[in-house]
Enzyme design. Structure first.
Site, mmCIF file in Angstrom:
data_model
loop_
_atom_site.group_PDB
_atom_site.id
_atom_site.type_symbol
_atom_site.label_atom_id
_atom_site.label_comp_id
_atom_site.label_asym_id
_atom_site.label_seq_id
_atom_site.Cartn_x
_atom_site.Cartn_y
_atom_site.Cartn_z
ATOM 1 N N ASN A 113 44.224 37.556 32.226
ATOM 2 C CA ASN A 113 42.821 37.901 32.447
ATOM 3 C C ASN A 113 42.191 38.244 31.095
ATOM 4 O O ASN A 113 42.616 39.193 30.427
ATOM 5 C CB ASN A 113 42.727 39.085 33.411
ATOM 6 C CG ASN A 113 41.303 39.392 33.821
ATOM 7 O OD1 ASN A 113 40.382 39.361 33.011
ATOM 8 N ND2 ASN A 113 41.112 39.708 35.100
ATOM 9 N N HIS A 116 46.761 44.330 38.523
ATOM 10 C CA HIS A 116 46.013 45.544 38.178
ATOM 11 C C HIS A 116 46.964 46.584 37.587
ATOM 12 O O HIS A 116 47.856 47.082 38.264
ATOM 13 C CB HIS A 116 45.266 46.160 39.357
ATOM 14 C CG HIS A 116 44.086 46.984 38.909
ATOM 15 N ND1 HIS A 116 42.833 46.454 38.713
ATOM 16 C CD2 HIS A 116 43.989 48.282 38.557
ATOM 17 C CE1 HIS A 116 42.003 47.386 38.297
ATOM 18 N NE2 HIS A 116 42.682 48.506 38.178
ATOM 19 N N ASP A 117 46.751 46.857 36.316
ATOM 20 C CA ASP A 117 47.507 47.863 35.560
ATOM 21 C C ASP A 117 48.987 47.529 35.407
ATOM 22 O O ASP A 117 49.793 48.411 35.090
ATOM 23 C CB ASP A 117 47.353 49.259 36.171
ATOM 24 C CG ASP A 117 45.966 49.838 35.939
ATOM 25 O OD1 ASP A 117 45.253 49.336 35.043
ATOM 26 O OD2 ASP A 117 45.580 50.775 36.650
ATOM 27 N N HIS A 170 37.025 37.496 35.923
ATOM 28 C CA HIS A 170 36.320 38.119 37.041
ATOM 29 C C HIS A 170 34.869 38.345 36.620
ATOM 30 O O HIS A 170 34.508 39.430 36.149
ATOM 31 C CB HIS A 170 37.001 39.441 37.398
ATOM 32 C CG HIS A 170 36.446 40.111 38.616
ATOM 33 N ND1 HIS A 170 37.161 41.015 39.352
ATOM 34 C CD2 HIS A 170 35.243 40.027 39.216
ATOM 35 C CE1 HIS A 170 36.415 41.458 40.364
ATOM 36 N NE2 HIS A 170 35.241 40.874 40.288
ATOM 37 N N GLY A 218 45.566 41.640 32.407
ATOM 38 C CA GLY A 218 44.566 41.576 31.358
ATOM 39 C C GLY A 218 44.506 42.824 30.508
ATOM 40 O O GLY A 218 44.759 42.786 29.304
ATOM 41 N N HIS A 219 44.173 43.962 31.116
ATOM 42 C CA HIS A 219 43.886 45.174 30.343
ATOM 43 C C HIS A 219 45.066 45.580 29.463
ATOM 44 O O HIS A 219 44.912 45.751 28.244
ATOM 45 C CB HIS A 219 43.519 46.311 31.303
ATOM 46 C CG HIS A 219 43.134 47.570 30.609
ATOM 47 N ND1 HIS A 219 41.873 47.779 30.106
ATOM 48 C CD2 HIS A 219 43.845 48.695 30.325
ATOM 49 C CE1 HIS A 219 41.820 48.979 29.540
ATOM 50 N NE2 HIS A 219 42.999 49.544 29.665
ATOM 51 N N GLU A 234 37.952 35.236 39.999
ATOM 52 C CA GLU A 234 37.882 36.381 40.903
ATOM 53 C C GLU A 234 36.430 36.799 41.108
ATOM 54 O O GLU A 234 35.604 36.667 40.193
ATOM 55 C CB GLU A 234 38.636 37.578 40.311
ATOM 56 C CG GLU A 234 40.106 37.351 40.084
ATOM 57 C CD GLU A 234 40.805 38.576 39.517
ATOM 58 O OE1 GLU A 234 42.055 38.610 39.554
ATOM 59 O OE2 GLU A 234 40.105 39.494 39.042
ATOM 60 N N THR A 260 36.074 49.277 37.825
ATOM 61 C CA THR A 260 37.046 48.195 37.952
ATOM 62 C C THR A 260 37.428 48.071 39.417
ATOM 63 O O THR A 260 37.128 48.961 40.226
ATOM 64 C CB THR A 260 38.287 48.477 37.081
ATOM 65 O OG1 THR A 260 39.173 47.349 37.119
ATOM 66 C CG2 THR A 260 39.025 49.723 37.562
ATOM 67 N N HIS A 266 30.887 41.765 31.328
ATOM 68 C CA HIS A 266 31.873 41.157 30.421
ATOM 69 C C HIS A 266 31.795 39.631 30.514
ATOM 70 O O HIS A 266 31.034 39.017 29.775
ATOM 71 C CB HIS A 266 33.283 41.702 30.641
ATOM 72 C CG HIS A 266 33.661 42.008 32.060
ATOM 73 N ND1 HIS A 266 33.700 41.052 33.052
ATOM 74 C CD2 HIS A 266 34.038 43.182 32.645
ATOM 75 C CE1 HIS A 266 34.086 41.623 34.181
ATOM 76 N NE2 HIS A 266 34.287 42.912 33.974
ATOM 77 N N ARG A 320 31.221 39.413 36.887
ATOM 78 C CA ARG A 320 30.478 40.331 37.763
ATOM 79 C C ARG A 320 28.994 40.006 37.692
ATOM 80 O O ARG A 320 28.504 39.497 36.685
ATOM 81 C CB ARG A 320 30.744 41.780 37.359
ATOM 82 C CG ARG A 320 32.173 42.223 37.656
ATOM 83 C CD ARG A 320 32.416 43.625 37.129
ATOM 84 N NE ARG A 320 33.773 44.053 37.388
ATOM 85 C CZ ARG A 320 34.147 44.762 38.460
ATOM 86 N NH1 ARG A 320 33.264 45.096 39.373
ATOM 87 N NH2 ARG A 320 35.398 45.122 38.614
#
Length: 256
Positions: free
Chosen positions: A7, A205-206, A43, A228-229, A73, A110, A50, A45
């Protein structure tokens, strides 16, 4: 083997904080693919905080050129607005391999929860049908850390989805506190329920190099992880090539 979709939203966050085109989202995605990543996730938005629509079009072209999967996403219920044509319109334009539906609102920092497949079934069904009609594999964001989420996860199959993506934020938090074993049992149960209903299982996620291996050892049959993060944060220190190789080594170890 579980595949890795990177991501690149956080690259766009850095770019947007300054304006212009640096760091370049497409160049970063290309670096990830050059290092061996199996696909790219974004993703977009509605508020374009972003990833923007123009990024989606450019990344779709890159992934087509490379012959890798593009995972888009978004919230199917978010209305179009200036600069954002709507999630289905983006999918119809670029035809991603996978469309992952997520119930996030503008106010959310998020994504932090999955769908309620009992409450949301009627509303989700036409969106799932429309996406599948244009050739997208459809995945729905799902909770595994709650009893209701686990027991209702088969409902994703009833609305026509192909996969679920387990929201792994609670797993990462529990792992960091030394409580991963108990949480892993819940995620394994959710995965088995989904697979028993004919659904493929993704996760995201995470997830990080610190917790990914333990997650994959505990949860059977995960087809794809979207990261991603943590990956971008690690790459700031180690570089994309080294970081991607670290994740691929973890996935290969899990396969063995």
């Amino acid at each position: 083997m579980t595949v890795l979709s990177v991501n690149v939203n956080k690259i766009a966050v850095l770019r947007n904080s300054r304006g212009g085109n640096e760091p370049d989202v497409v160049r970063a995605a290309r670096a990830c693919l050059d290092a061996g990543a199996h696909g790219i996730t974004v993703h977009p938005r509605p508020d374009a905080r972003h990833i923007r629509a123009d990024d989606v079009y450019a990344l779709a072209e890159l992934t087509r050129e490379r012959g890798v999967e593009f995972n888009l996403e978004g919230n199917p219920f978010a209305p179009p607005r200036a600069g954002y044509p709507g999630f289905f319109a983006l999918c119809e334009s670029v035809r991603p391999a996978q469309a992952t539906l997520v119930p996030d609102g503008d106010a959310q920092l998020t994504s932090d929860h999955g769908f309620d497949f009992v409450r949301d079934a009627q509303a989700l069904r036409p969106h799932v049908e429309a996406l599948k009609a244009i050739g997208c594999r459809v995945s729905l964001f799902a909770d595994a850390h709650t009893k209701a989420g686990r027991e209702g996860i088969a409902g994703a199959a009833e609305v026509g989805a192909d996969r679920v993506e387990l929201y792994t934020g609670p797993w990462a938090e529990a792992f960091a506190l030394g409580e991963g074993e108990a949480m892993a049992t819940q995620f394994a149960e959710a995965a088995k329920r989904a697979q028993g209903a004919g659904l493929g299982v993704n996760a995201g996620h995470d997830l990080s190099q610190e917790n990914l291996g333990a997650f994959l050892r505990a949860v059977p049959g995960v087809l794809e992880v979207s990261i991603g993060h943590a990956l971008v944060g690690e790459a700031l220190y180690e570089g994309f090539a080294t970081t991607i190789r670290g994740y691929l080594d973890i996935l290969e170890d899990a396969r063995r």
